[in-house]
Design a protein around this motif. Structure first.
Motif, mmCIF file in Angstrom:
data_model
loop_
_atom_site.group_PDB
_atom_site.id
_atom_site.type_symbol
_atom_site.label_atom_id
_atom_site.label_comp_id
_atom_site.label_asym_id
_atom_site.label_seq_id
_atom_site.Cartn_x
_atom_site.Cartn_y
_atom_site.Cartn_z
ATOM 1 N N SER A 70 0.840 -1.194 0.000
ATOM 2 C CA SER A 70 0.000 0.000 0.000
ATOM 3 C C SER A 70 0.878 1.248 0.000
ATOM 4 O O SER A 70 1.780 1.388 0.831
ATOM 5 N N ARG A 108 -3.910 -9.390 13.055
ATOM 6 C CA ARG A 108 -4.722 -8.589 12.162
ATOM 7 C C ARG A 108 -4.883 -9.376 10.869
ATOM 8 O O ARG A 108 -4.000 -10.151 10.500
ATOM 9 N N GLU A 110 -5.892 -9.605 6.683
ATOM 10 C CA GLU A 110 -6.024 -8.922 5.406
ATOM 11 C C GLU A 110 -6.237 -9.956 4.313
ATOM 12 O O GLU A 110 -5.827 -11.119 4.448
ATOM 13 N N ARG A 189 -13.890 -8.396 -0.994
ATOM 14 C CA ARG A 189 -14.651 -8.011 0.190
ATOM 15 C C ARG A 189 -14.221 -8.910 1.339
ATOM 16 O O ARG A 189 -14.045 -10.112 1.162
ATOM 17 N N SER A 198 -13.549 -4.575 5.079
ATOM 18 C CA SER A 198 -12.467 -4.153 4.190
ATOM 19 C C SER A 198 -12.879 -4.458 2.758
ATOM 20 O O SER A 198 -13.509 -5.482 2.486
ATOM 21 N N ARG A 199 -12.521 -3.533 1.872
ATOM 22 C CA ARG A 199 -12.781 -3.710 0.444
ATOM 23 C C ARG A 199 -11.542 -3.284 -0.334
ATOM 24 O O ARG A 199 -10.738 -2.484 0.152
ATOM 25 N N GLY A 239 -6.771 -4.560 0.550
ATOM 26 C CA GLY A 239 -7.517 -3.564 1.312
ATOM 27 C C GLY A 239 -6.945 -3.461 2.705
ATOM 28 O O GLY A 239 -6.007 -4.177 3.063
ATOM 29 N N PRO A 240 -7.502 -2.564 3.527
ATOM 30 C CA PRO A 240 -6.970 -2.366 4.883
ATOM 31 C C PRO A 240 -7.037 -3.637 5.725
ATOM 32 O O PRO A 240 -7.966 -4.437 5.611
ATOM 33 N N VAL A 242 -7.465 -5.659 9.339
ATOM 34 C CA VAL A 242 -8.477 -5.511 10.380
ATOM 35 C C VAL A 242 -8.033 -6.281 11.618
ATOM 36 O O VAL A 242 -7.620 -7.449 11.514
ATOM 37 N N THR A 252 -13.175 -13.915 3.232
ATOM 38 C CA THR A 252 -12.999 -13.030 2.089
ATOM 39 C C THR A 252 -13.579 -13.680 0.853
ATOM 40 O O THR A 252 -13.552 -14.905 0.698
#
Length: 274
Positions: A70, A108, A110, A189, A198-199, A239-240, A242, A252
């Protein structure tokens, strides 16, 4: 081949601090106080120390992960390129399986595209055509990142030394050849329970997951440790990420690739043992 930096006392000190945190389950202070600030080569040297320790203990490398894909995160950490870490076989969680309580320190989640290689990528000037030809299939993936550094108080040096903040990974179960999907156009998604948290799209990962794979293949070949047939490559978040807590369930769905899911076990009741 690029020469690896010498392993000195500061490198060992950083590696020792991180491996102790993983072993005890108690997060440690950042390692940037013992490594030269912004010395990414020294951080990779510390990473390699603990990778070699894992191999000596019988662990097996099955691929690599790419991090910092990112642009916003790169700006935050003051770097202009991604980083990478090693994936061990014991990091792989079967699709739908539960992650035991207490296994990770500060997980986290992703969502990513995973590539599985059918051929080696040995050249420092790897092209996208070579990555396309070498990739046997793609899969949807969840990466469960984790930091041995307390409070995720990290710079680029800390995360690189910490094996690019690797934790666990979950792969979907249905392989998709690359001629059936445009990885740059996929839509992701990520659900946490019933909520989309998150997207993103394939283009959010360095302009496309294949770009990330080209960077990784070239970088690893340049240091004499190229990607090999059979390797799993986690190409970077779409995406971010979480935060995850005990009892959380994640799934996902990535268009054209399918889904991957996992659940974190609930924390044991106070006074009981898992």
């Amino acid at each position: 081949m690029t020469t690896a930096p010498a392993v000195d006392a500061s490198t060992i000190a950083a590696a020792d601090r991180l491996v102790a945190a993983e072993r005890t389950g108690v997060a440690c202070p950042p390692v940037r106080d013992v490594l030269t600030p912004h010395d990414i080569a020294a951080a990779y040297a510390a990473q390699r120390v603990n990778i070699q320790r894992g191999l000596a203990a019988g662990r097996r490398i099955v691929g690599r992960k790419i991090g910092l894909t990112s642009a916003a995160v790169q700006r935050q950490l003051g770097v202009g390129q991604p980083d990478f870490g090693a994936l061990f076989a014991d990091m792989c969680v079967a699709d739908g399986d539960e992650i035991p309580a207490g296994l990770l320190l500060a997980p986290r989640v992703e969502a990513e595209v995973a590539l599985v290689l059918g051929a080696d990528l040995p050249d420092p000037d790897t092209t996208v055509v070579e990555v396309l030809r070498a990739t046997e299939f793609a899969l949807p993936a969840l990466e469960v990142v984790d930091s041995r550094v307390a409070g995720w108080d990290i710079t680029i040096v800390d995360t690189v030394a910490d094996n690019a903040s690797c934790g666990l990974f979950v792969l979907g179960a249905t392989p998709v050849p690359l001629d059936r999907v445009d990885l740059r156009a996929v839509e992701m998604r990520l659900w946490k329970g019933a909520d989309i948290v998150s997207r993103g799209t394939g283009a959010d990962c360095l302009g496309g997951p294949l770009n990330a794979a080209v960077w990784l293949a070239s970088t690893l070949a340049a240091v004499g440790d190229p990607l090999r047939a059979g390797d799993v490559v986690l190409t970077g978040a779409l995406g971010p990420m979480v935060a995850a807590a005990p009892g959380d369930a994640f799934e996902t769905e990535i268009s054209g690739l399918g889904s991957a899911r996992t659940r974190f076990a609930a924390a044991p009741a106070e006074g009981t043992q898992g």
